[in-house]
Design an enzyme around this catalytic site. Structure first.
Site, PDB file in Angstrom:
ATOM      1  N   GLY A  68      22.196  25.417  10.594  1.00 10.44           N
ATOM      2  CA  GLY A  68      22.755  25.548   9.247  1.00 10.44           C
ATOM      3  C   GLY A  68      21.761  26.256   8.344  1.00 10.44           C
ATOM      4  O   GLY A  68      20.614  26.480   8.718  1.00 10.44           O
ATOM      5  N   GLY A 115      23.916  23.491  13.331  1.00 14.35           N
ATOM      6  CA  GLY A 115      25.218  23.940  12.851  1.00 14.35           C
ATOM      7  C   GLY A 115      25.930  24.905  13.785  1.00 14.35           C
ATOM      8  O   GLY A 115      27.161  24.934  13.838  1.00 14.35           O
ATOM      9  N   GLU A 138      16.813  18.263  15.170  1.00 19.62           N
ATOM     10  CA  GLU A 138      16.789  17.744  13.796  1.00 19.62           C
ATOM     11  C   GLU A 138      15.743  16.663  13.536  1.00 19.62           C
ATOM     12  O   GLU A 138      15.223  16.556  12.428  1.00 19.62           O
ATOM     13  CB  GLU A 138      18.182  17.211  13.424  1.00 19.62           C
ATOM     14  CG  GLU A 138      19.239  18.293  13.252  1.00 19.62           C
ATOM     15  CD  GLU A 138      19.798  18.805  14.569  1.00 19.62           C
ATOM     16  OE1 GLU A 138      20.535  19.796  14.545  1.00 19.62           O
ATOM     17  OE2 GLU A 138      19.496  18.222  15.635  1.00 19.62           O
ATOM     18  N   ASP A 146      23.530  16.123  13.931  1.00 24.46           N
ATOM     19  CA  ASP A 146      24.839  15.973  13.284  1.00 24.46           C
ATOM     20  C   ASP A 146      25.848  16.948  13.878  1.00 24.46           C
ATOM     21  O   ASP A 146      25.794  17.223  15.067  1.00 24.46           O
ATOM     22  CB  ASP A 146      24.700  16.099  11.760  1.00 24.46           C
ATOM     23  CG  ASP A 146      24.325  17.498  11.294  1.00 24.46           C
ATOM     24  OD1 ASP A 146      23.651  18.230  12.054  1.00 24.46           O
ATOM     25  OD2 ASP A 146      24.689  17.870  10.148  1.00 24.46           O
TER      26      ASP A 146
END
Length: 347
Positions: A68, A115, A138, A146
């Site tokens: 992301g 992402g 992460e 996520d």
């Protein structure tokens, strides 16, 4: 075809296929809010379009998508406006891809992390070349795996998903295929030929028949057995204890332990619980759980400290709070998973 997204994501109709290309190579195709909204719009349109039999997602440059748009998230959060809306839309998109009613082919020739994983690995066909590298890194930046990682990683055999979540280590296409993350592997030089056949037929299975190749797993059997042994333990503390006992005489355990010790203790605890919980949750339930965690992460310390150390003051050592794995209590972890009331993610 214009579904928005500017010059960062391109949409084309070719033969029986709707083709999505990430066109932000200078930023390693990092996914931002505009790209998420445009892809969501395209998928809604193509799911209803009888002329589209298959959706393909690919990318320009040497990365599929390195994650992301972290810097934007950092700056917005530091300014007191954490971009919760971006994550809500991103997570809704991840949840839309999982049950998508047509074949969804991700063609991955390069790095795919964070992402980028969320817009590719929930699709029906995950096709990787020898240039592909997968990671969910992460915990190294004080965040958590996520974009549906809690749905994706628990299902990998031999506790391999827990290993990937707690270390953030990268794997190549053979390990991805062996573990079930990838569904097929092809040669990088065959991508154009595969796409031509796919566009003509609209059928990924028949198109892959001519191009799919076997890939040997990169991680050897003794290492896989060690991963299964250490990472199947009933708590994070037991995982660490298992590695500690083996480390004096086992290079893999020593190296893995050293890696984990550099990660955010809070992130490790959250990731362990999240991946454990995901085993019995649906994709939608996983996304709601991740949104609960996300809200607390954006209000915490370690995420901003992790980004500072990794990106702002490149290469400096993050000062995690709490600093030790044993300093994170059960109640601290519980708070990340508590319901959000009226702010729950609506799917």
């Amino acid at each position: 075809m214009d579904f928005g997204g500017g010059n960062e994501i391109r949409f084309e109709r070719s033969g029986r296929a709707g083709i999505v290309t990430l066109t932000r190579p200078q930023a390693l195709n990092a996914v931002n809010h505009r790209m998420v909204n445009a892809l969501d719009k395209a998928l809604r349109a193509w799911e209803r379009d009888d002329g589209v039999d298959v959706v393909v997602v690919k990318a320009e440059g040497r990365a599929f998508s390195a994650g992301g748009d972290i810097l934007h998230i950092y700056e917005a959060g530091r300014a007191g406006k954490p971009p919760v809306d971006f994550f809500a839309d991103e997570y809704r998109l991840n949840a839309r891809i999982a049950p998508f009613e047509k074949p969804y082919v991700a063609l991955i020739d390069g790095i795919v992390m964070g992402g980028g994983v969320g817009i590719s690995f929930h699709g029906s066909h995950r096709v990787l070349t020898e240039n592909a590298q997968f990671a969910m890194p992460e915990v190294g930046i004080g965040f958590f795996p996520d974009v549906g990682a809690s749905h994706l990683l628990p299902n990998l055999g031999g506790s391999f998903g827990m290993y990937l979540a707690l270390t953030g280590n990268r794997i190549r296409y053979g390990d991805a295929l062996w573990s079930g993350l990838a569904t097929h592997t092809i040669k990088a030089q065959d991508q154009a030929g595969f796409l031509d056949r796919l566009v003509a037929s609209g059928d990924p299975e028949s198109a892959l028949r001519g191009f799919s190749i076997p890939a040997r797993r990169e991680t050897d059997s003794p290492t896989l057995e060690a991963i299964a042994r250490h990472f199947a333990q009933p708590s994070l503390g037991d995982v660490i204890g298992s590695l500690e006992r083996a480390a004096p005489t086992d290079a893999f355990a020593a190296k893995t332990l050293a890696t984990i010790r550099t990660r955010s203790p809070t992130s490790l605890h959250v990731a362990w619980r999240e991946i454990s919980a995901g085993l019995t949750l649906s994709m939608d339930e996983c996304m709601r759980m991740e949104f609960r965690i996300l809200n607390r992460m954006l209000a915490g310390h370690d995420f901003y400290e992790g980004i500072r150390a990794a990106i702002i003051d490149k290469g400096s050592t993050p000062q995690w709070r709490p600093a030790g794995i044993d300093d994170v209590g059960a109640a601290d972890v519980d708070a990340y998973f508590a319901p959000l009331g009226e702010r729950e993610l609506e799917l």
